[in-house]
Design an enzyme around this catalytic site. Structure first.
Site, PDB file in Angstrom:
ATOM      1  N   ARG A  46      23.144   9.121   2.926  1.00 15.06           N
ATOM      2  CA  ARG A  46      22.146   8.051   3.214  1.00 15.06           C
ATOM      3  C   ARG A  46      21.548   8.590   4.805  1.00 15.06           C
ATOM      4  O   ARG A  46      20.252   8.453   5.050  1.00 15.06           O
ATOM      5  CB  ARG A  46      22.454   6.756   3.316  1.00 15.06           C
ATOM      6  CG  ARG A  46      21.362   5.783   3.957  1.00 15.06           C
ATOM      7  CD  ARG A  46      21.685   4.373   3.261  1.00 15.06           C
ATOM      8  NE  ARG A  46      23.088   3.786   2.995  1.00 15.06           N
ATOM      9  CZ  ARG A  46      24.076   3.585   4.079  1.00 15.06           C
ATOM     10  NH1 ARG A  46      23.683   3.924   5.303  1.00 15.06           N
ATOM     11  NH2 ARG A  46      25.228   3.258   3.551  1.00 15.06           N
ATOM     12  N   TYR A  98      -4.882  -1.247   0.084  1.00 12.72           N
ATOM     13  CA  TYR A  98      -4.168  -1.090  -0.981  1.00 12.72           C
ATOM     14  C   TYR A  98      -3.235  -2.285  -1.457  1.00 12.72           C
ATOM     15  O   TYR A  98      -2.689  -2.906  -0.493  1.00 12.72           O
ATOM     16  CB  TYR A  98      -3.063   0.074  -0.598  1.00 12.72           C
ATOM     17  CG  TYR A  98      -2.226   0.360  -1.847  1.00 12.72           C
ATOM     18  CD1 TYR A  98      -2.463   0.992  -3.055  1.00 12.72           C
ATOM     19  CD2 TYR A  98      -0.899  -0.186  -1.613  1.00 12.72           C
ATOM     20  CE1 TYR A  98      -1.554   0.976  -4.100  1.00 12.72           C
ATOM     21  CE2 TYR A  98       0.063  -0.082  -3.015  1.00 12.72           C
ATOM     22  CZ  TYR A  98      -0.469   0.617  -4.071  1.00 12.72           C
ATOM     23  OH  TYR A  98       0.512   0.826  -5.176  1.00 12.72           O
ATOM     24  N   ASP A 170      -2.815   3.997   7.692  1.00 12.57           N
ATOM     25  CA  ASP A 170      -2.468   4.563   6.147  1.00 12.57           C
ATOM     26  C   ASP A 170      -3.490   5.865   5.783  1.00 12.57           C
ATOM     27  O   ASP A 170      -4.311   5.416   5.598  1.00 12.57           O
ATOM     28  CB  ASP A 170      -2.480   3.410   5.105  1.00 12.57           C
ATOM     29  CG  ASP A 170      -1.990   3.676   3.809  1.00 12.57           C
ATOM     30  OD1 ASP A 170      -2.234   5.279   3.317  1.00 12.57           O
ATOM     31  OD2 ASP A 170      -1.848   2.957   2.892  1.00 12.57           O
ATOM     32  N   LYS A 195       0.710  10.302  -3.824  1.00  7.84           N
ATOM     33  CA  LYS A 195      -0.753  10.613  -4.115  1.00  7.84           C
ATOM     34  C   LYS A 195      -0.989  12.083  -3.604  1.00  7.84           C
ATOM     35  O   LYS A 195      -0.065  13.061  -4.455  1.00  7.84           O
ATOM     36  CB  LYS A 195      -1.557   9.649  -3.493  1.00  7.84           C
ATOM     37  CG  LYS A 195      -0.953   8.198  -3.304  1.00  7.84           C
ATOM     38  CD  LYS A 195      -1.022   7.586  -4.954  1.00  7.84           C
ATOM     39  CE  LYS A 195      -0.469   6.211  -5.082  1.00  7.84           C
ATOM     40  NZ  LYS A 195      -0.539   5.276  -4.061  1.00  7.84           N
TER      41      LYS A 195
HETATM   42  C1  LIG Z   1      -0.120   4.120  -3.616  1.00  8.77           C
HETATM   43  C2  LIG Z   1      -0.433   3.637  -2.024  1.00  8.77           C
HETATM   44  C3  LIG Z   1       0.421   3.124  -1.368  1.00  8.77           C
HETATM   45  C4  LIG Z   1       1.977   2.704  -2.008  1.00  8.77           C
HETATM   46  O1  LIG Z   1       2.633   3.933  -2.162  1.00  8.77           O
HETATM   47  P1  LIG Z   1       3.732   3.939  -3.287  1.00  8.77           P
HETATM   48  O2  LIG Z   1       4.129   5.161  -3.341  1.00  8.77           O
HETATM   49  O3  LIG Z   1       3.054   3.594  -4.686  1.00  8.77           O
HETATM   50  O4  LIG Z   1       4.650   2.880  -2.965  1.00  8.77           O
HETATM   51  C5  LIG Z   1       0.050   2.675  -0.303  1.00  8.77           C
HETATM   52  N1  LIG Z   1      -1.110   3.011   0.389  1.00  8.77           N
HETATM   53  C6  LIG Z   1      -1.913   3.709  -0.384  1.00  8.77           C
HETATM   54  C7  LIG Z   1      -3.353   3.891   0.287  1.00  8.77           C
HETATM   55  C8  LIG Z   1      -1.889   3.953  -1.711  1.00  8.77           C
HETATM   56  O5  LIG Z   1      -2.809   4.417  -2.417  1.00  8.77           O
END
Ligand SMILES: *Cc1c(COP(=O)(O)O)cnc(C)c1O
Length: 377
Positions: A46, A98, A170, A195
């Site tokens: 971890r 999101y 983000d 993504k």
């Molecule tokens: C999908 C997404 C998240 C969350 O990510 P996960 O990997 O699904 O937990 C956060 N911000 C944006 C803009 C996203 O598209």
């Protein structure tokens, strides 16, 4: 170094034992200690894992940052960020970000005494006006999901510096290939690696990148103490993917520009949201802070019936949540990603029942255009 050279080489030293060019998957939970109090710097999986460390360095370099800290999902990374705060603190966050981030903040973190101010950060004065004595962090998503509205990152970073607030961006929609918030003075970049960074729709992962030693050491502590770490195999898959991030992003961007132009020119959509279109209200800002416009497009088709016809009629686009993969996806924000927001509030923001979101993949653009034409027949 250029982006692709870094993507292929940063953090990727040949394995010292065998010379293996590709970073091995260190699938181990613990490490043999040589003697009491003597080890090779690795004690427990971890806390230390070399596959993960290789990924963290790779993404940190791509984001023009010093430190990367990887997590088991984008939301686990967002949750780790919250651990920089304490009860009584306030966070200013982009409205219409999101949905999962909204849920974590508003429905969960609020119970721990953290308070959130939701503002339209595309107007910088809204950020300034929202600052309270207990504000500690500004959380920005740009471009936003699904309406692709932008926040001026140079301006936002300045406000945060002046007021001693941690600025977080983000950057999931742009990937490090098209936008690097740390270069504009922001403190932390967040990615859902699920993504574009991984891009093959087969891993859930997240990462935080920063240049600040103090923030890094806190996040490193949180990664170990809370334990939402990614598996060595997932880290390896993401590393495999970053090698092609540049070529994938170029193609997502090329396809999306043509697709958005088609939607606009053919007038089959009433309104098209894409920062690459000259009539996007923040097109100039997009040109200034992004090196491309990405693969996400939303379009309002005027009536729910028409939107439904497209959503159900397409054959190459897959109806589904998520985005940023090599395959094109189509979704209906009002009933899918943004279903938890009250209809009235949704519509006020522009997320109508006739809005369709496209994640443009890297297939042949002619086939994607044909697919939407056929769906409407
Ligand atoms: C999908 C997404 C998240 C969350 O990510 P996960 O990997 O699904 O937990 C956060 N911000 C944006 C803009 C996203 O598209």
């Amino acid at each position: 170094m250029g982006f692709s050279t870094d993507a292929i080489h940063a953090g990727q030293i040949p394995d010292p034992t065998t010379g293996a060019v590709i970073t091995p998957i260190y699938q181990t939970s613990t490490y043999a200690q040589e003697a009491l109090g003597k080890n090779k710097g690795y004690s427990y999986g971890r806390t230390h894992n070399l596959t993960r460390a290789a990924l963290e360095e790779n993404i940190a370099v791509l984001e023009k940052g010093k430190f990367g800290v990887a997590f088991s999902s984008g939301l686990a990374a967002t949750h780790a960020l919250m651990m920089l705060l304490k009860a009584g603190d306030n966070v200013i966050a982009t409205n219409n970000l999101y949905g999962g981030t909204y849920r974590l903040f508003e429905l969960n973190m609020k119970n721990f005494g953290i308070d959130f101010s939701w503002v339209d950060t595309s107007e910088l004065k809204n950020i300034e006006e929202a600052i309270k004595p207990n504000t500690k962090m500004v959380f920005i998503e740009t471009p936003t999901n699904p309406l692709l509205s932008l926040t001026d990152l140079v301006g936002a970073a300045k406000i945060c510096r002046k007021n001693n607030l941690i600025s977080v961006v983000d950057n999931t929609f742009m990937s490090p290939y098209f936008q690097n918030p740390l270069s504009f003075g922001c403190d932390i970049v967040l990615h859902s690696q699920t993504k574009y960074i991984n891009g093959h729709s087969d891993v859930i992962g997240g990462i935080l990148v920063t240049n600040e030693e103090k923030i890094h050491s806190k996040l490193r502590y949180v990664q170990n103490a809370f334990g939402s770490i990614p598996s060595p195999f997932d880290c390896w898959l993401v590393l495999r993917s970053t090698k092609t991030l540049a070529v994938r992003m170029e193609r997502h961007d090329y396809n999306a520009r043509q697709f958005a132009n088609y939607l606009e020119k053919s007038a089959i959509a009433q309104k098209v949201y894409y920062p690459g279109l000259v009539n996007h209200p923040q097109h100039e800002l997009a040109r200034k802070q992004m090196r491309g416009f990405g693969g996400m497009i939303s379009a309002d088709f005027g009536t729910f019936t028409k939107a439904q016809k497209i959503l159900n009629g397409v054959k190459i686009f897959t109806l589904g949540e998520s985005l940023g993969g090599v395959e094109s996806l189509i979704s209906h924000p009002a009933t899918m990603t943004h279903a938890s927001i009250l209809k009235e509030e949704r519509e006020k923001m522009g997320i109508t029942d006739s809005l369709v979101r496209f994640s443009i993949g890297i297939e042949d653009i002619e086939d994607l255009l044909e697919d939407i034409k056929n769906a409407l027949k």
